[in-house]
Design a protein around this motif. Sequence first.
Motif, PDB file in Angstrom:
ATOM      1  N   GLU A  34      -3.940  -6.725  -8.181  1.00 21.03           N
ATOM      2  CA  GLU A  34      -5.131  -7.537  -7.946  1.00 21.03           C
ATOM      3  C   GLU A  34      -6.184  -6.821  -7.102  1.00 21.03           C
ATOM      4  N   HIS A  35      -5.883  -5.613  -6.643  1.00 25.55           N
ATOM      5  CA  HIS A  35      -6.797  -4.834  -5.811  1.00 25.55           C
ATOM      6  C   HIS A  35      -7.298  -3.603  -6.561  1.00 25.55           C
ATOM      7  N   MET A  36      -8.398  -3.061  -6.130  1.00 22.55           N
ATOM      8  CA  MET A  36      -8.891  -1.797  -6.678  1.00 22.55           C
ATOM      9  C   MET A  36      -8.026  -0.634  -6.195  1.00 22.55           C
ATOM     10  N   LEU A  37      -7.548  -0.713  -4.956  1.00 20.79           N
ATOM     11  CA  LEU A  37      -6.767   0.349  -4.342  1.00 20.79           C
ATOM     12  C   LEU A  37      -5.302  -0.065  -4.261  1.00 20.79           C
ATOM     13  N   ARG A  38      -4.417   0.876  -4.627  1.00 22.41           N
ATOM     14  CA  ARG A  38      -2.981   0.613  -4.513  1.00 22.41           C
ATOM     15  C   ARG A  38      -2.320   1.880  -3.970  1.00 22.41           C
ATOM     16  N   GLN A  39      -1.450   1.700  -2.969  1.00 23.52           N
ATOM     17  CA  GLN A  39      -0.698   2.817  -2.413  1.00 23.52           C
ATOM     18  C   GLN A  39       0.784   2.501  -2.554  1.00 23.52           C
ATOM     19  N   THR A  40       1.494   3.426  -3.195  1.00 25.10           N
ATOM     20  CA  THR A  40       2.898   3.200  -3.510  1.00 25.10           C
ATOM     21  C   THR A  40       3.722   4.393  -3.068  1.00 25.10           C
ATOM     22  N   LEU A  41       4.821   4.111  -2.368  1.00 28.74           N
ATOM     23  CA  LEU A  41       5.792   5.141  -2.031  1.00 28.74           C
ATOM     24  C   LEU A  41       6.713   5.295  -3.233  1.00 28.74           C
ATOM     25  N   ILE A  42       6.872   6.506  -3.716  1.00 28.20           N
ATOM     26  CA  ILE A  42       7.762   6.786  -4.829  1.00 28.20           C
ATOM     27  C   ILE A  42       8.779   7.811  -4.348  1.00 28.20           C
ATOM     28  N   VAL A  43      10.052   7.492  -4.542  1.00 27.08           N
ATOM     29  CA  VAL A  43      11.134   8.384  -4.149  1.00 27.08           C
ATOM     30  C   VAL A  43      11.913   8.758  -5.402  1.00 27.08           C
ATOM     31  N   GLU A  98      13.696  18.627  -5.719  1.00 24.68           N
ATOM     32  CA  GLU A  98      14.715  18.261  -4.729  1.00 24.68           C
ATOM     33  C   GLU A  98      14.433  16.820  -4.345  1.00 24.68           C
ATOM     34  N   ASP A  99      15.327  16.173  -3.608  1.00 24.36           N
ATOM     35  CA  ASP A  99      15.064  14.792  -3.202  1.00 24.36           C
ATOM     36  C   ASP A  99      13.675  14.746  -2.573  1.00 24.36           C
ATOM     37  N   SER A 100      12.834  13.853  -3.098  1.00 24.85           N
ATOM     38  CA  SER A 100      11.420  13.871  -2.718  1.00 24.85           C
ATOM     39  C   SER A 100      10.847  12.480  -2.547  1.00 24.85           C
ATOM     40  N   ALA A 101       9.775  12.419  -1.760  1.00 18.99           N
ATOM     41  CA  ALA A 101       9.016  11.183  -1.580  1.00 18.99           C
ATOM     42  C   ALA A 101       7.539  11.535  -1.616  1.00 18.99           C
ATOM     43  N   VAL A 102       6.774  10.744  -2.369  1.00 18.90           N
ATOM     44  CA  VAL A 102       5.324  10.923  -2.421  1.00 18.90           C
ATOM     45  C   VAL A 102       4.652   9.589  -2.151  1.00 18.90           C
ATOM     46  N   LEU A 103       3.487   9.654  -1.553  1.00 16.45           N
ATOM     47  CA  LEU A 103       2.650   8.466  -1.388  1.00 16.45           C
ATOM     48  C   LEU A 103       1.551   8.589  -2.436  1.00 16.45           C
ATOM     49  N   LEU A 104       1.640   7.738  -3.448  1.00 18.86           N
ATOM     50  CA  LEU A 104       0.674   7.713  -4.529  1.00 18.86           C
ATOM     51  C   LEU A 104      -0.430   6.735  -4.185  1.00 18.86           C
ATOM     52  N   THR A 105      -1.687   7.192  -4.255  1.00 18.08           N
ATOM     53  CA  THR A 105      -2.835   6.325  -4.035  1.00 18.08           C
ATOM     54  C   THR A 105      -3.627   6.285  -5.332  1.00 18.08           C
ATOM     55  N   VAL A 106      -3.874   5.068  -5.828  1.00 21.63           N
ATOM     56  CA  VAL A 106      -4.611   4.885  -7.083  1.00 21.63           C
ATOM     57  C   VAL A 106      -5.780   3.945  -6.826  1.00 21.63           C
ATOM     58  N   ALA A 107      -6.967   4.361  -7.256  1.00 26.07           N
ATOM     59  CA  ALA A 107      -8.145   3.495  -7.283  1.00 26.07           C
ATOM     60  C   ALA A 107      -8.411   3.241  -8.755  1.00 26.07           C
ATOM     61  N   LYS A 108      -8.200   2.000  -9.183  1.00 29.58           N
ATOM     62  CA  LYS A 108      -8.348   1.657 -10.596  1.00 29.58           C
ATOM     63  C   LYS A 108      -9.794   1.758 -11.039  1.00 29.58           C
ATOM     64  N   ARG A 109      -9.952   2.109 -12.290  1.00 36.30           N
ATOM     65  CA  ARG A 109     -11.276   2.067 -12.902  1.00 36.30           C
ATOM     66  C   ARG A 109     -11.588   0.638 -13.267  1.00 36.30           C
ATOM     67  N   ASP A 110     -12.850   0.278 -13.229  1.00 38.55           N
ATOM     68  CA  ASP A 110     -13.249  -1.076 -13.653  1.00 38.55           C
ATOM     69  C   ASP A 110     -13.136  -1.229 -15.147  1.00 38.55           C
TER      70      ASP A 110
END
Length: 110
Positions: A34-43, A98-110
Motif C-alpha cells: 500500500e506504500h510507494m516505498l518498501r524495505q524488506t530484509l531477505i535472508v 554464502e549465508d547472506s542477508a540483504v536489505l532490499l529497498t523498492v520504490a514502486k512505479r506509478d
Amino acid sequence: MEKLSLDAQVRELLKLAAAASTGRSAHTVYGGHEHMLRQTLIVLTTGTALAEHENPGEATMVVLRGRVRLVAGETSWEGRSGDFLVAPKARHSLEALEDSAVLLTVAKRD
C-alpha cells in the motif's frame, strides 16, 4: 518514531531460513504494497537463489551479511557485506554465495 535492530532481525531470519525447505526467509520492515516505498530484509542460505524476476520499480540492495551475486542476462555483480547494489531494470536473479542477508529497498512505479 520506530527503532528496529536489523542485526537481531537477520539472526532470527537466518534461523528460519536454515529450517525452511526453500533456504530463505524475508520480512518487510517498512512499507508494503500500500506504500510507494518498501524495505524488506531477505535472508538466503548458501546456494539459495531468488529466481529471475522483474523489477517492480526502482530497487537497491545493501548487503548486510555474507556474499551474493546479482545476475541480469550475461552480466553479474558480486556484493559483500557493506556493498550497495542497484537492481537492474531488466529481469534479474539473486544468488547467495554464502549465508547472506540483504536489505532490499523498492520504490514502486506509478
